[in-house]
Write an enzyme that holds these catalytic residues in place. Structure first.
Site, mmCIF file in Angstrom:
data_model
loop_
_atom_site.group_PDB
_atom_site.id
_atom_site.type_symbol
_atom_site.label_atom_id
_atom_site.label_comp_id
_atom_site.label_asym_id
_atom_site.label_seq_id
_atom_site.Cartn_x
_atom_site.Cartn_y
_atom_site.Cartn_z
ATOM 1 N N TYR A 188 0.843 -1.209 0.000
ATOM 2 C CA TYR A 188 0.000 0.000 0.000
ATOM 3 C C TYR A 188 0.871 1.250 0.000
ATOM 4 C CZ TYR A 188 -3.813 3.169 1.183
ATOM 5 O OH TYR A 188 -4.735 4.185 1.154
ATOM 6 N N PHE A 190 -5.295 9.458 -3.433
ATOM 7 C CA PHE A 190 -4.110 8.886 -4.079
ATOM 8 C C PHE A 190 -3.853 7.543 -3.413
ATOM 9 C CE2 PHE A 190 0.192 7.472 -3.980
ATOM 10 C CZ PHE A 190 0.764 7.853 -5.191
ATOM 11 N N GLU A 191 -3.743 6.510 -4.227
ATOM 12 C CA GLU A 191 -3.309 5.217 -3.700
ATOM 13 C C GLU A 191 -2.586 4.495 -4.825
ATOM 14 O OE1 GLU A 191 -6.675 3.536 -0.584
ATOM 15 O OE2 GLU A 191 -7.073 3.275 -2.699
ATOM 16 N N ILE A 192 -1.497 3.871 -4.492
ATOM 17 C CA ILE A 192 -0.909 2.890 -5.400
ATOM 18 C C ILE A 192 -0.822 1.626 -4.565
ATOM 19 C CG2 ILE A 192 1.118 2.173 -6.710
ATOM 20 C CD1 ILE A 192 1.669 5.096 -7.355
ATOM 21 N N HIS A 238 -9.644 1.756 4.456
ATOM 22 C CA HIS A 238 -8.425 1.219 3.829
ATOM 23 C C HIS A 238 -7.232 1.344 4.778
ATOM 24 C CE1 HIS A 238 -9.562 1.565 -0.749
ATOM 25 N NE2 HIS A 238 -10.356 0.764 -0.077
#
Ligand code: GDP
Ligand code: MN
Length: 326
Positions: free
Chosen positions: A146, A213-215, A250
């Site tokens: 994450y 924003f998440e990668i 999350h």
């Protein structure tokens, strides 16, 4: 990108940014999801802006509506209460559907199902620097699951029972709690009392990773730990009765079910999602990364930022790191 037709302009802004700074060199595919069919105009313009293949997906109504077991009257009461307290999106049902969708469904959409990794992009965001390396490869090669850029405090009124529900879940499924988790990011006064019951001490300080924003690795959301957690939360009804956001959901999952070494702060990414922005602080990002942002646009040090806590938890020094640093 989860997006409405009415956000075409802002979507194009974001796509242009990501393409110019990163994707024109990599040509990764884009996936757009919507609870309504995309218009021809939306499809044409976004496809024109993207360098990679574009996919357009419709969300199943059952995943964007109030489930049968939820008490509609109770939703109304909760919304009225939040509106009277001026909570942002307090009276919005679509916002609640969106948060629930981002929490529990996007990663199993048939289009998204073919992928292992994603970069969440919202309409109207900005990237300030060239993204010279592939962040997906970086994550995969470094055992990261994450990735985030900004962290902040959630409005308590929107998640009043989320922490208690999370503790109840962990109590019922202690096997999901990772060794070396990030509990200290969420709880200030967690006492290292008896091994194993640490998770029950302390109040939630409301810190979370800002999920616009998440990668991340989609397989984490598809894992038994997260699936069971989401189903448990969904049954509690807090996505509707309160206004549980996908960001704290999350974050709590990543922070508790993953070792902290699997969570990555992208200190070299300059990013803006109104009303906040952060600019990398190191020389290298500005020189070879061509950052176009003022270093004092630095939400990291803002009183509302949780990043200093993350630096402590992760045992890092303050400041943006070049590639490879946490
Ligand atoms: P905020 O960042 O919390 O202020 O919320 P946003 O309005 O940015 O919404 C978060 C994400 O969900 C964005 O990508 C929006 O485009 C998307 N979104 C929000 N509401 C809806 C909706 O009703 N339908 C669709 N298709 N997307 C939505
Ligand atoms: Mn947003």
């Amino acid at each position: 990108m989860l997006v409405r037709n009415s956000e075409l302009r802002e979507a194009l802004d974001s796509i242009r940014n990501v393409e110019d700074r990163f994707n024109r060199r990599f040509r990764y595919p884009w996936t757009f999801l919507n609870d309504e069919p995309f218009t021809e105009e939306f499809v044409n313009y976004t496809t024109g802006m993207a360098s990679g293949k574009t996919n357009y997906g419709l969300i199943e109504p059952a995943q964007w509506s109030v489930p049968d077991y939820i008490d509609k009257k109770k939703i109304e009461e909760g919304m009225e209460n939040m509106v009277s307290k001026n909570v942002i999106y307090g009276g919005s049902l679509s916002y609640r559907n969106m948060c629930r969708y981002n929490s529990g469904f996007f990663y199993r959409h048939p289009i998204v199902n073919q992928y292992r990794w994603y970069w969440r992009v919202e309409p109207g965001v900005q990237f300030y620097c060239d993204q010279l390396y592939d962040p997906f490869s970086f994550m995969r090669e470094n055992g990261k699951v994450y990735g985030f850029v900004m962290a902040m405090y959630e409005y308590l009124l929107t998640i009043e029972t989320l922490w208690d529900s999370t503790k109840e879940f962990v109590r019922n499924h202690p096997q999901y709690l990772a060794a070396n988790n990030s509990l200290d990011f969420f709880v200030d006064n967690s006492e290292p009392s008896k091994e194993g019951d640490k998770e029950f001490d302390g109040d939630y300080n409301l810190c979370h990773f800002w999920s616009n924003f998440e990668i991340a690795d989609l397989d984490f959301w598809r894992s038994p730990a997260y699936s069971d957690y989401f189903d448990f939360l969904d049954r509690k009804g807090g996505f509707f009765y309160e206004r549980w956001g996908d960001a704290p959901v999350h974050s709590l999952a990543a922070g508790l079910f993953l070792p902290k070494s699997a969570i990555h702060h992208f200190g070299d990414i300059g990013y803006r999602h109104p009303p906040y922005a952060r600019c990398p602080q190191d020389e290298e990002s500005h020189q070879s990364g061509r950052c176009y942002c003022a270093r004092d646009a630095h939400f990291d040090d803002d009183g509302y930022s949780c990043l200093p806590r993350w630096w402590n938890v992760a045992g890092m020094n303050r400041g943006a790191g070049p590639k490879g640093q946490h």
